[in-house]
Design a protein around this motif. Structure first.
Motif, PDB file in Angstrom:
ATOM      1  N   ASN A 178       0.838  -1.193   0.000  1.00 15.43           N
ATOM      2  CA  ASN A 178       0.000   0.000   0.000  1.00 15.43           C
ATOM      3  C   ASN A 178       0.875   1.245   0.000  1.00 15.43           C
ATOM      4  N   PRO A 179       0.948   1.963  -1.129  1.00 18.04           N
ATOM      5  CA  PRO A 179       1.794   3.151  -1.207  1.00 18.04           C
ATOM      6  C   PRO A 179       1.377   4.257  -0.247  1.00 18.04           C
ATOM      7  N   GLU A 180       0.152   4.173   0.286  1.00 20.53           N
ATOM      8  CA  GLU A 180      -0.321   5.184   1.226  1.00 20.53           C
ATOM      9  C   GLU A 180       0.131   4.884   2.659  1.00 20.53           C
ATOM     10  N   ILE A 181       0.773   3.733   2.857  1.00 25.21           N
ATOM     11  CA  ILE A 181       1.351   3.410   4.165  1.00 25.21           C
ATOM     12  C   ILE A 181       2.841   3.165   3.955  1.00 25.21           C
ATOM     13  N   PRO A 182       3.612   4.226   3.757  1.00 23.98           N
ATOM     14  CA  PRO A 182       5.043   4.080   3.424  1.00 23.98           C
ATOM     15  C   PRO A 182       5.853   3.377   4.508  1.00 23.98           C
ATOM     16  N   LYS A 183       5.385   3.430   5.760  1.00 16.83           N
ATOM     17  CA  LYS A 183       6.133   2.792   6.841  1.00 16.83           C
ATOM     18  C   LYS A 183       6.225   1.282   6.632  1.00 16.83           C
ATOM     19  N   VAL A 184       5.135   0.666   6.167  1.00 18.45           N
ATOM     20  CA  VAL A 184       5.146  -0.781   5.920  1.00 18.45           C
ATOM     21  C   VAL A 184       6.163  -1.121   4.843  1.00 18.45           C
ATOM     22  N   ILE A 185       6.197  -0.320   3.786  1.00 15.62           N
ATOM     23  CA  ILE A 185       7.146  -0.541   2.696  1.00 15.62           C
ATOM     24  C   ILE A 185       8.575  -0.325   3.183  1.00 15.62           C
ATOM     25  N   ALA A 186       8.775   0.745   3.945  1.00 18.24           N
ATOM     26  CA  ALA A 186      10.120   1.045   4.468  1.00 18.24           C
ATOM     27  C   ALA A 186      10.600  -0.056   5.409  1.00 18.24           C
ATOM     28  N   ASP A 187       9.719  -0.546   6.267  1.00 21.48           N
ATOM     29  CA  ASP A 187      10.094  -1.623   7.197  1.00 21.48           C
ATOM     30  C   ASP A 187      10.451  -2.892   6.426  1.00 21.48           C
ATOM     31  N   SER A 188       9.689  -3.162   5.366  1.00 20.03           N
ATOM     32  CA  SER A 188       9.959  -4.349   4.545  1.00 20.03           C
ATOM     33  C   SER A 188      11.326  -4.240   3.875  1.00 20.03           C
ATOM     34  N   GLN A 189      11.632  -3.064   3.347  1.00 21.43           N
ATOM     35  CA  GLN A 189      12.921  -2.850   2.685  1.00 21.43           C
ATOM     36  C   GLN A 189      14.073  -2.884   3.687  1.00 21.43           C
ATOM     37  N   SER A 190      13.829  -2.333   4.873  1.00 18.29           N
ATOM     38  CA  SER A 190      14.852  -2.347   5.918  1.00 18.29           C
ATOM     39  C   SER A 190      15.174  -3.775   6.356  1.00 18.29           C
ATOM     40  N   PHE A 191      14.136  -4.603   6.469  1.00 18.94           N
ATOM     41  CA  PHE A 191      14.336  -6.000   6.843  1.00 18.94           C
ATOM     42  C   PHE A 191      15.154  -6.730   5.771  1.00 18.94           C
ATOM     43  N   ALA A 192      14.820  -6.493   4.489  1.00 19.53           N
ATOM     44  CA  ALA A 192      15.550  -7.138   3.395  1.00 19.53           C
ATOM     45  C   ALA A 192      17.026  -6.740   3.427  1.00 19.53           C
ATOM     46  N   GLU A 193      17.287  -5.453   3.651  1.00 21.66           N
ATOM     47  CA  GLU A 193      18.672  -4.977   3.702  1.00 21.66           C
ATOM     48  C   GLU A 193      19.430  -5.623   4.864  1.00 21.66           C
ATOM     49  N   LYS A 194      18.763  -5.733   5.998  1.00 24.08           N
ATOM     50  CA  LYS A 194      19.371  -6.344   7.187  1.00 24.08           C
ATOM     51  C   LYS A 194      19.729  -7.802   6.947  1.00 24.08           C
ATOM     52  N   GLU A 195      18.883  -8.501   6.185  1.00 20.34           N
ATOM     53  CA  GLU A 195      19.091  -9.922   5.912  1.00 20.34           C
ATOM     54  C   GLU A 195      19.973 -10.170   4.689  1.00 20.34           C
ATOM     55  N   GLY A 196      20.458  -9.116   4.072  1.00 21.60           N
ATOM     56  CA  GLY A 196      21.310  -9.268   2.900  1.00 21.60           C
ATOM     57  C   GLY A 196      20.549  -9.651   1.649  1.00 21.60           C
ATOM     58  N   LEU A 197      19.261  -9.279   1.588  1.00 25.14           N
ATOM     59  CA  LEU A 197      18.420  -9.593   0.440  1.00 25.14           C
ATOM     60  C   LEU A 197      18.228  -8.349  -0.415  1.00 25.14           C
ATOM     61  N   ALA A 198      17.878  -8.561  -1.679  1.00 21.38           N
ATOM     62  CA  ALA A 198      17.656  -7.431  -2.579  1.00 21.38           C
ATOM     63  C   ALA A 198      16.476  -6.592  -2.088  1.00 21.38           C
ATOM     64  N   ILE A 199      16.597  -5.275  -2.196  1.00 18.38           N
ATOM     65  CA  ILE A 199      15.517  -4.367  -1.795  1.00 18.38           C
ATOM     66  C   ILE A 199      14.528  -4.255  -2.950  1.00 18.38           C
ATOM     67  N   LEU A 200      13.250  -4.422  -2.642  1.00 16.58           N
ATOM     68  CA  LEU A 200      12.210  -4.467  -3.655  1.00 16.58           C
ATOM     69  C   LEU A 200      11.413  -3.163  -3.660  1.00 16.58           C
ATOM     70  N   LYS A 201      10.997  -2.730  -4.831  1.00 15.73           N
ATOM     71  CA  LYS A 201      10.321  -1.436  -4.971  1.00 15.73           C
ATOM     72  C   LYS A 201       8.805  -1.556  -5.018  1.00 15.73           C
ATOM     73  N   HIS A 202       8.288  -2.500  -5.818  1.00 14.57           N
ATOM     74  CA  HIS A 202       6.849  -2.581  -6.061  1.00 14.57           C
ATOM     75  C   HIS A 202       6.172  -3.763  -5.365  1.00 14.57           C
ATOM     76  N   VAL A 203       6.919  -4.517  -4.603  1.00 14.92           N
ATOM     77  CA  VAL A 203       6.364  -5.608  -3.788  1.00 14.92           C
ATOM     78  C   VAL A 203       7.055  -5.576  -2.432  1.00 14.92           C
ATOM     79  N   LEU A 204       6.480  -6.276  -1.468  1.00 11.62           N
ATOM     80  CA  LEU A 204       7.084  -6.367  -0.146  1.00 11.62           C
ATOM     81  C   LEU A 204       7.965  -7.607  -0.050  1.00 11.62           C
ATOM     82  N   THR A 205       8.845  -7.618   0.915  1.00  9.87           N
ATOM     83  CA  THR A 205       9.681  -8.790   1.165  1.00  9.87           C
ATOM     84  C   THR A 205       8.790  -9.964   1.567  1.00  9.87           C
ATOM     85  N   PRO A 206       8.826 -11.067   0.827  1.00  9.45           N
ATOM     86  CA  PRO A 206       7.910 -12.177   1.123  1.00  9.45           C
ATOM     87  C   PRO A 206       8.302 -12.941   2.379  1.00  9.45           C
ATOM     88  N   ARG A 207       7.305 -13.526   3.032  1.00  7.99           N
ATOM     89  CA  ARG A 207       7.511 -14.395   4.197  1.00  7.99           C
ATOM     90  C   ARG A 207       7.429 -15.835   3.718  1.00  7.99           C
TER      91      ARG A 207
END
Length: 365
Positions: A178-207
């Motif tokens: 949801n682009p209107e909730i940037p915190k969710v997207i930012a948290d997802s990208q931050s988690f990916a970066e922490k885990e050494g995974l590629a940062i995604l733009k148009h989808v969230l980090t999958p579980r």
């Protein structure tokens, strides 16, 4: 004033579909409940076969509104197998209409009645629907540490052992992009970066947990997984920024002219079995989705925007597949509401069906 009235009426064109879909729910639950009782003395396979047929009727009616009524164009890239018995549907998730997209594909595969969803736990409290989805084979899951692997595995195993046809739909992101909730997207990208995974733009980090349990449980019955990427036209503003994907209400108001669905078949042998390796594989699949969506939304060449690569088919759904279900369920509901006893039964079904359903799902998964 007349113009305002016309505009208001036009903006409310979702009311009729919503009223019919919600209004026929008690009728459907009564029909299903009657069959459930009658089939108690019959072999279980008879119950499941008729349950799938009943589900096909209701969901076909739903698709009448989401396809025939809205006139949306469904554009499919890739091949859909027909007459499948076990099918694994893996998709990105951006709005509530994504569930309907799964139905749109399933009806084209003659598998609409076999659809089972992996749903977030809170949806089990939906009046009537939450209980029925569980009875139909849907799996409710909680996130993170509360995820109950044993519960999910047992429910899926019971269905595959009973050789119940299953079209399993799962959204590994766990929540909507949801682009209107940037915190969710930012948290997802931050988690990916922490885990050494590629940062995604148009989808969230999958579980990976639910996906791993599902594939592992069904692996002896699957030969492939179908990776589905969905994009809705008109979800980019004039500055090129993503907008919120259409809600069910907006979709029914005909605010989405085209839906693009990219299907990629992945052989089961190419999917790692160990969860730690499957996690990396799943993230790589979402990297591919992200690249597809970057091209769809952000391609520098305007001719390449609003389309996925490869050949596509504009798939139209015939009224023969949906209108009879609408007339059948609508007619039954109207007949019930014409009599005083029918109206009382209708209201009681809403009230007691909801209460019994909530009690049931609070006790059993």
């Amino acid at each position: 004033m007349l113009l305002s009235l016309v505009l208001h009426t036009y903006s409310m064109r979702y009311v009729l579909p919503a009223a019919v879909m919600m209004g026929t729910a008690p009728t459907y639950i009564l029909a299903w409940g009657a069959w459930r009782l009658l089939s108690a003395v019959l072999p279980a396979r008879f119950y499941r076969e008729v349950d799938d047929r009943l589900y096909t009727i209701y969901q076909s009616m739903v698709l009448f509104f989401f396809e025939n009524y809205t006139g949306v164009q469904v554009i499919i890239y890739g091949d859909l197998p027909k007459n499948i018995f076990f099918f694994f549907f893996l998709s990105n998730h951006q709005c509530t209409v994504d569930w309907i997209i799964a139905d749109m594909l399933a009806i084209r595969q003659n598998a609409l009645g076999h659809v089972r969803y992996v749903l977030k736990d809170g949806l089990k409290w939906l009046p009537l629907y939450g209980w029925y989805f569980s009875q139909h084979g849907g799996v409710y899951v909680k996130r993170s540490a509360k995820f109950n692997e044993k519960e999910m595995r047992e429910k899926l195993r019971a269905q595959v052992k009973a050789e119940t046809p299953m079209y399993l739909v799962i959204f590994p992101e766990g929540t909507r992009y949801n682009p209107e909730i940037p915190k969710v997207i930012a948290d997802s990208q931050s988690f990916a970066e922490k885990e050494g995974l590629a940062i995604l733009k148009h989808v969230l980090t999958p579980r990976v947990k639910a996906t791993h349990v599902a594939i592992d449980t069904m692996k002896d019955y699957l030969d492939a997984v179908y990776d589905v990427t969905v994009a809705y036209e008109g979800t980019v503003d004039h500055k090129g920024q993503r907008k919120l994907a259409p809600s069910m209400t907006e979709f029914l108001c005909k605010e989405c002219p085209k839906v693009h669905v990219f299907i990629d078949r992945i052989e089961l042998k190419d999917i790692p079995e160990e969860q730690i390796y499957m996690r990396r594989w799943l993230h790589e699949r979402f990297e591919i989705k992200d690249k597809l969506l970057i091209e769809f939304y952000d391609a520098k060449d305007s001719k390449r925007r609003n389309k996925f690569p490869g050949k596509s088919v504009h798939s139209r759904l015939s009224l023969k597949k949906t209108l009879p279900s609408l007339l059948f369920l609508g007619g039954l509901t109207a007949s019930m509401l014409l009599t005083e006893s029918g109206r009382k039964l209708y209201v009681k079904t809403w009230i007691y069906g909801t209460l019994i359903g909530c009690l049931w799902v609070s006790i059993k998964p």
